[in-house]
Design an enzyme around this catalytic site. Sequence first.
Site: not given
Ligand code: IVH
Length: 680
Positions: A123, A125, A127, A235, A324, A418, A421, A436, A441
């Site tokens: 799935e 990740k 941010d 998730y 990543k 500046c 001016c 400034c 200005c």
């Molecule tokens: S599972 C035991 N699934 O990434 C840790 N984490 O860098 C289980 N995160 O602390 C985390 N998307 O806050 C999981 N699909 C995803 C995620 C995810 C973002 C975050 C989460 C975690 C951090 C770690």
Amino acid sequence: MKDSEVRKKELTRLLSFHDEAYYRLGKPTISDREYDRLKVELDSLIDSDDQLDLFSGTETESNFKAFPIPPLVGDDRLEEFTSHQHLSPMLSLDNTYDETEFFDFDKRLSRVLKTDSWSYVVEPKIDGVAVSLTYENGNLTKAATRGNGIEGDVITQNILHIKDLPRKILSNDFPDLIEVRGEIFMEHDEFERINQERRSLGLDLYANPRNLTAGTVKLLDPREASKRMLKIVLYGLGACTPSGYFSSLFDFHQSLKDWGFPIVDFFSKVSSATDAWGKISELNKFRESYNYPTDGAVIKLDSLLLQELAGSTAKAPRWAIAYKFESERQQTFLEDIQLQVGRTGAITPVAYLKAVQLAGTTVSRASLHNADEIERKDIRIGDTVVVEKAGEIIPQVIGVDLTSRCKESKAFVFPSLCPCCETQLEKAEGESVWRCPNSLCSDQVKGRLEYYAARGCMNIDSLGEAVIDQLVNRSFVKDLADLYFLTKQDLLTLEGFADKSAENLLSSIEKSKEQDLWRFICGLGIKHVGTSASKDLAKAFRSIQSLMKATDEELTSIDGVGTVMANSIYLFFMDEGNQDMIAKLEEKGVNLSLGSVIDDTEMIFQGKTFVLTGSLTQYTREEAGLLIETLGGKVASSVSTKTTYLVAGPGAGSKLAKAQKLEIEILSEADFANMIMLKK
Ligand code: IVH
């Protein structure tokens, strides 16, 4: 000390500095990739027996609670928040950027699991900012941040406004108690909207949506938090009673779906690492289309039983890994560094780059933030620089390719005058921005005019940047009031103006005289005073004249106005130039009040905040509220030290008790009615 010991110490210090910047201050100074590199280097220096392995195998809640060493996952907790102990730890994830390392993860698992058949789920990740939601008997009882992984901060009130946040599990089939984990995030448009507002207020910009989200969930005033649109996606599974309720992440994901929870867009169950790799690549293609920022894929063992067998280190589970995605970077030539003067005088250095394609757009400019940043990265004109999009949106110069630096190049010297001016620049203690100080200005004047005319303020059509440039350069306009003295003859001398366009501009300037008071207050561009504060100030003071006379106490008695804003309002109106400008605006008939239904002597509730509680018989709540506001007062929903009166009818409960405790004057409905009749 051995070299490696020195380096270990140095890396530990560096990482804890960056953890503080990322988790607690919400202002990272390096990219995730740079951070990960430091971490990998530190890990490689730590002997394997240094590795803490407290959570391997089957882990019980009690040994978790007795966790004896400092946590290894950063810490976002703040003193002002109530702590909440997670029932199951919120760990971090091991990261990799490398395909071979991903397959090594799979090999390691095969050794631990002693079987060669298992499934993964793949799935995105996300941010965002990690959150743990606790549901007891199907009801949301708490939302907490990750904190140090063991204890987080309770942020329930700050995220209750999230539309998709499930307050209840919409089903009859749910466990008695469950921790659902997920991520809070902000969409790009909302991020842009907020930064745009901050830019126009002369405030520091947020680096990316993640930092802004982290800042929002940690605001001390939930009403402020509710003004920023956050989203959530879920998730993960934390503690669950009864145990064994779910046997796999696939089942859990299905339940989240059935319960009406917002879930990830991409969720795939596969039966081998090779298939998982295929899904990771697929996800990388789709991720741009999701409404949340993603920086990788998370690959997890599907079976909860196998997860337990794989166990965890103190930091991360062994049953999952994050792959990543590299955020795209490009090298290009830094042609120039120019300084921009904002309407508050803030000087922003901007990098002018040889145009380069980056993550779908052509980039030819990038913000360099401030002088300290240029010095820290030693960025020089003529350098080949590396650019990346912060949070995948804003281009940033992240470093210099020193191998292609020309020998003659010299460090960039931040000017002391500046650029517009030539006034000596100033920097306040503790600030990194040069300003400034000359309010006359012309770049600042242009910025103020643009802000005043903008759609969110006085909305003066056809008064754009190009026209303002000419008006200021030709000295037709030196302040906001001069706009109302412009004549058709003046405009006809400007480039691109003919009869019709001159008449149009004059008519929109004329029309702006009737704008609402709050728009005018906002358009003045007082530092820290944005749209919502302007609305509150207009409602509370009802005219510019009373706002100008307001004392510090009257200003801070308004919800949402703190001492910093009050001071800035005070300084603005203390300025003689601003006083003259307001007088000229008044003379020209610009609307400076809310209307004169009630004259100022009738504003008996000015600066007073009421809370209404219990049942009222003589007035409805709405009528009472309207009366208070018409007489200059304010109605709040909860009792605080800012409350002046509590109007308590029969059946008043906790609000009455709190008001008594804070020694706030309590009025019966009859007292309140008398006050209005006698206008005291
Ligand atoms: S599972 C035991 N699934 O990434 C840790 N984490 O860098 C289980 N995160 O602390 C985390 N998307 O806050 C999981 N699909 C995803 C995620 C995810 C973002 C975050 C989460 C975690 C951090 C770690």
